[in-house]
Scaffold this motif. Structure first.
Motif, short mmCIF file in Angstrom:
data_model
loop_
_atom_site.label_atom_id
_atom_site.label_comp_id
_atom_site.label_asym_id
_atom_site.label_seq_id
_atom_site.Cartn_x
_atom_site.Cartn_y
_atom_site.Cartn_z
N PHE A 96 0.85 -1.18 0.00
CA PHE A 96 0.00 0.00 0.00
C PHE A 96 0.89 1.23 0.00
N CYS A 97 0.50 2.22 -0.76
CA CYS A 97 1.21 3.49 -0.76
C CYS A 97 0.18 4.57 -0.43
N LEU A 98 0.43 5.32 0.59
CA LEU A 98 -0.49 6.34 1.06
C LEU A 98 0.15 7.71 0.87
N MET A 99 -0.57 8.62 0.24
CA MET A 99 -0.03 9.98 0.05
C MET A 99 -1.14 11.00 0.11
N ASP A 100 -0.76 12.21 0.47
CA ASP A 100 -1.69 13.34 0.48
C ASP A 100 -1.77 13.95 -0.92
N ALA A 101 -2.89 14.57 -1.21
CA ALA A 101 -3.13 15.12 -2.54
C ALA A 101 -2.32 16.38 -2.84
N ASP A 102 -1.71 16.96 -1.82
CA ASP A 102 -0.99 18.22 -2.04
C ASP A 102 0.52 18.04 -2.14
N ILE A 103 0.98 16.84 -2.44
CA ILE A 103 2.42 16.63 -2.61
C ILE A 103 2.76 16.51 -4.09
N GLN A 104 4.05 16.53 -4.37
CA GLN A 104 4.55 16.27 -5.72
C GLN A 104 5.70 15.27 -5.61
N LEU A 105 5.85 14.47 -6.63
CA LEU A 105 6.92 13.49 -6.67
C LEU A 105 7.96 13.97 -7.68
N HIS A 106 9.06 14.53 -7.18
CA HIS A 106 10.07 15.12 -8.06
C HIS A 106 11.02 14.08 -8.66
N ASP A 107 11.21 12.97 -7.96
CA ASP A 107 12.09 11.91 -8.44
C ASP A 107 11.22 10.83 -9.09
N SER A 108 11.42 10.58 -10.37
CA SER A 108 10.57 9.62 -11.08
C SER A 108 10.79 8.18 -10.64
N PHE A 109 11.77 7.94 -9.79
CA PHE A 109 12.02 6.60 -9.26
C PHE A 109 11.66 6.49 -7.78
N ALA A 110 10.97 7.48 -7.22
CA ALA A 110 10.68 7.50 -5.78
C ALA A 110 9.91 6.27 -5.33
N LEU A 111 8.82 5.92 -6.00
CA LEU A 111 8.04 4.75 -5.60
C LEU A 111 8.83 3.46 -5.78
N GLU A 112 9.56 3.37 -6.85
CA GLU A 112 10.36 2.18 -7.11
C GLU A 112 11.41 1.98 -6.02
N TRP B 264 8.13 -2.42 7.64
CA TRP B 264 6.71 -2.29 7.33
C TRP B 264 6.43 -1.00 6.58
N ILE B 265 7.35 -0.04 6.69
CA ILE B 265 7.14 1.29 6.11
C ILE B 265 8.43 1.73 5.42
N ALA B 266 8.27 2.38 4.27
CA ALA B 266 9.41 3.02 3.59
C ALA B 266 8.96 4.44 3.22
N LEU B 267 9.84 5.39 3.44
CA LEU B 267 9.54 6.78 3.16
C LEU B 267 10.56 7.36 2.19
N ASP B 268 10.12 8.34 1.45
CA ASP B 268 11.05 9.09 0.62
C ASP B 268 11.45 10.34 1.41
N ARG B 269 12.46 11.02 0.98
CA ARG B 269 12.91 12.22 1.66
C ARG B 269 11.98 13.37 1.31
N PRO B 270 11.27 13.91 2.31
CA PRO B 270 10.38 15.04 2.01
C PRO B 270 11.17 16.32 1.79
N ILE B 271 10.72 17.10 0.86
CA ILE B 271 11.31 18.41 0.60
C ILE B 271 10.21 19.43 0.82
N LYS B 272 10.39 20.27 1.81
CA LYS B 272 9.36 21.26 2.16
C LYS B 272 9.57 22.52 1.33
N ASP B 273 8.56 22.90 0.61
CA ASP B 273 8.63 24.12 -0.20
C ASP B 273 7.58 25.09 0.33
N VAL B 274 7.99 25.86 1.31
CA VAL B 274 7.05 26.77 1.96
C VAL B 274 7.33 28.19 1.55
#
Length: 141
Positions: A102-118, A131-141
Motif C-alpha cells: 500500500f502506498c499512502l499519500m496526500d493530494a498536495d504533494i509532488q513526486l520530483h524523483d521519477s524513481f521515488a516509488l520504485e 513495514w514502512i518506507a519513506l522518501d525524503r520530504p522536501i518542504k517548499d514553503v
C-alpha cells in the motif's frame, strides 16, 4: 506484484492534478509488466469543492495520454472529512485485498524523483522486516 496507491484528498481541486501528473511519471507506472498490477485510488473525504471533477478529469486525460497503461484508477467519495477515516476506508474497503503493498499519500504533494516509488518498494522487498518506507520530504514553503 500488486500495489494500491491511495491519495487522500480534502478540498484539493488545485493541487491534486499536479500530484496525479507527477505520479504518472513514476517509473513503476510507465513500464508495462504483466506481473505488475497498480491501482490508483483517490479518496475524497468531505470535499465541498470540485476535487471530484478534478480527479476524474485528470485521471481520464492521463489514461488517454498513456499508451502503455499499467495501472487502473477509481475515485471513492467519503462524506465525512478526516484523514484517519479516509485511510481506514481505503485499507479496509477500497484497496484490493490481493495488494502486496500500500502506498499512502496526500493530494498536495509532488513526486520530483521519477524513481521515488520504485526505490521505496525496493527497500521493502529487500528488507521484509520493514513495514514502512519513506522518501525524503522536501518542504517548499
Amino acid at each position: 506484484m500488486k500495489l494500491s496507491i491511495d491519495i487522500l484528498a480534502h478540498n484539493e481541486a488545485n493541487s491534486l492534478p499536479i500530484l496525479l501528473s507527477t505520479l504518472c511519471q513514476q517509473s513503476l507506472l510507465k513500464i508495462q509488466n504483466q506481473e505488475k498490477k497498480i491501482e490508483i485510488i483517490v479518496v475524497l473525504n468531505g470535499c465541498i469543492d470540485n476535487t471530484d471533477a478534478a480527479a476524474r478529469n485528470t485521471l481520464e486525460q492521463l489514461t488517454i495520454q498513456s499508451y502503455r497503461i499499467s495501472w487502473t484508477w477509481k475515485v471513492c467519495e467519503v462524506s465525512e472529512a478526516g484523514k484517519s477515516n479516509a485511510w481506514n476506508l481505503f485499507v479496509h474497503q477500497s484497496a484490493s485485498v490481493a495488494s502486496d503493498f500500500f502506498c499512502l499519500m496526500d493530494a498536495d504533494i509532488q513526486l520530483h524523483d521519477s524513481f521515488a516509488l520504485e526505490k521505496m518498494l525496493d527497500v521493502l522487498r529487500k528488507r521484509p522486516e520493514y513495514w514502512i518506507a519513506l522518501d525524503r520530504p522536501i518542504k517548499d514553503v
